[in-house]
Design an enzyme around this catalytic site. Structure first.
Site, PDB file in Angstrom:
ATOM      1  N   LYS A   1       0.931  -1.276   0.089  1.00 20.00           N
ATOM      2  CA  LYS A   1      -0.163  -0.076  -0.173  1.00 20.00           C
ATOM      3  C   LYS A   1       0.883   1.272  -0.112  1.00 20.00           C
ATOM      4  CE  LYS A   1      -1.879  -1.280   3.880  1.00 20.00           C
ATOM      5  NZ  LYS A   1      -1.506  -2.493   4.162  1.00 20.00           N
TER       6      LYS A   1
ATOM      7  N   ARG B   1     -10.581  -0.639   7.814  1.00 20.68           N
ATOM      8  CA  ARG B   1      -9.813  -1.664   7.860  1.00 20.68           C
ATOM      9  C   ARG B   1     -10.897  -2.937   8.398  1.00 20.68           C
ATOM     10  NH1 ARG B   1      -3.887  -2.540   8.812  1.00 20.68           N
ATOM     11  NH2 ARG B   1      -3.604  -0.414   8.309  1.00 20.68           N
TER      12      ARG B   1
ATOM     13  N   ARG C   1      11.743  -4.995   5.445  1.00 23.86           N
ATOM     14  CA  ARG C   1      11.323  -3.724   5.122  1.00 23.86           C
ATOM     15  C   ARG C   1      12.503  -2.660   5.959  1.00 23.86           C
ATOM     16  NH1 ARG C   1       5.666  -1.805   5.596  1.00 23.86           N
ATOM     17  NH2 ARG C   1       5.471  -2.756   7.687  1.00 23.86           N
TER      18      ARG C   1
ATOM     19  N   ARG D   1      10.626  -0.861  11.434  1.00 19.83           N
ATOM     20  CA  ARG D   1       9.186  -0.537  12.342  1.00 19.83           C
ATOM     21  C   ARG D   1       9.375  -1.575  13.362  1.00 19.83           C
ATOM     22  NH1 ARG D   1       4.113   0.340   8.231  1.00 19.83           N
ATOM     23  NH2 ARG D   1       3.239  -0.968   9.821  1.00 19.83           N
TER      24      ARG D   1
ATOM     25  N   ARG E   1      -0.356  -9.602  13.381  1.00 15.53           N
ATOM     26  CA  ARG E   1      -0.894  -8.396  12.554  1.00 15.53           C
ATOM     27  C   ARG E   1      -1.674  -9.240  11.286  1.00 15.53           C
ATOM     28  NH1 ARG E   1       3.930  -5.150  10.792  1.00 15.53           N
ATOM     29  NH2 ARG E   1       2.612  -4.163   9.244  1.00 15.53           N
TER      30      ARG E   1
END
Ligand code: AP5
Ligand code: MG
Length: 216
Positions: A13, A88, A127, A161, A172
């Site tokens: 996203k 969401r 990431r 993160r 998650r």
């Protein structure tokens, strides 16, 4: 153009949002980014959100809906916006419809970036993000052109993160997978859902996105 960008954690996203915003010049509203800013500044809302985000849970709907309502009341969204990571769940989707109808607006398109959950753990744990400008990279799939230097701003300081730790990633994904199907059904029924194959290379995903947006 009022857009929603949806997809499971790590679907891409934020990566696609960076490109869409540059080309289509609409504000990018990421609830995740708003929460991370608030956590960094240790505001009361940030401290409240942190307890949920660190466990990979959703922040309560009242808090999230309130933030989006405030943001959509700002004048820069009058000519369009792109929501990333909101709504969401169905409660949020209905709250958004209500907010928009109060200002005679509606959702023009929902881009659903579709990626098999099996691929996502590796995307999230690999990431890293530029601390200066927020540009997102991946160790294997999207490294900076010059190692250690951000392509966008030239800075050299990157971070991972907190919620990309393997123990948080699993929860998650589980939490978001549960919410995803009802949302896809909701926007399919509304006739605004466009699904994009998010397992292609980043540039190819963007080509598919561009095709949809230019045909709207
Ligand atoms: P949020 O920040 O929105 O996180 P998320 O939904 O888990 O999604 P991510 O940002 O992790 O993934 P992304 O899809 O943006 O992927 P990216 O482009 O970075 O939310 C964080 C938390 O805040 C939530 O868990 C929740 O607690 C809370 N929250 C937020 N919104 C909420 C809401 N509405 N209600 C309640 N709580 C809320 O890409 C990932 C990696 O893959 C990168 O390294 C990238 O380089 C790489 N990559 C991207 N595309 C490709 C590709 N095509 N091929 C290979 N690699 C790729
Ligand atoms: Mg993101």
């Amino acid at each position: 153009m009022n857009l929603i960008l949806m997809g499971l954690p790590g679907a891409g996203k934020g990566t696609q949002a960076q490109k869409i915003v540059e080309e289509f010049q609409i504000p990018h509203i990421s609830t995740g980014d708003i929460f991370r800013d608030a956590m960094k500044n240790e505001t009361p809302m940030g401290l409240q959100a942190k307890a949920f985000i660190d466990k990979g849970e959703l922040v309560p709907d009242e808090v999230t809906n309130g933030i989006v309502q405030e943001r959509l009341a700002q004048a820069d969204t009058d000519d369009g916006f792109m929501l990333d990571g909101y709504p969401r769940n169905l409660v949020q989707a209905k709250a958004l419809d209500q907010m928009l109808s109060e200002s005679n607006r509606h959702v023009d398109a929902v881009l659903n970036i579709d990626v098999d959950p099996a691929v996502l753990t590796q995307r999230l744990t690999g990431r890293f993000i530029c601390r200066n400008c927020g540009a997102t990279y991946h160790r294997l799939y999207n490294p900076p052109k010059v190692e250690g230097t951000c392509d966008v701003c030239g800075h050299h300081d990157f971070y991972q993160r907190e919620d990309d730790k393997p123990e948080t990633v699993k929860n998650r994904l589980d939490v978001n997978i549960k919410m995803n199907t009802p949302l896809v059904d909701y926007y399919t029924k509304a006739g605004v859902l466009h699904t994009v194959d998010g397992e292609q290379e980043i540039g190819q995903v963007y080509q598919a996105v561009q095709k949809i947006l230019t045909n709207l």
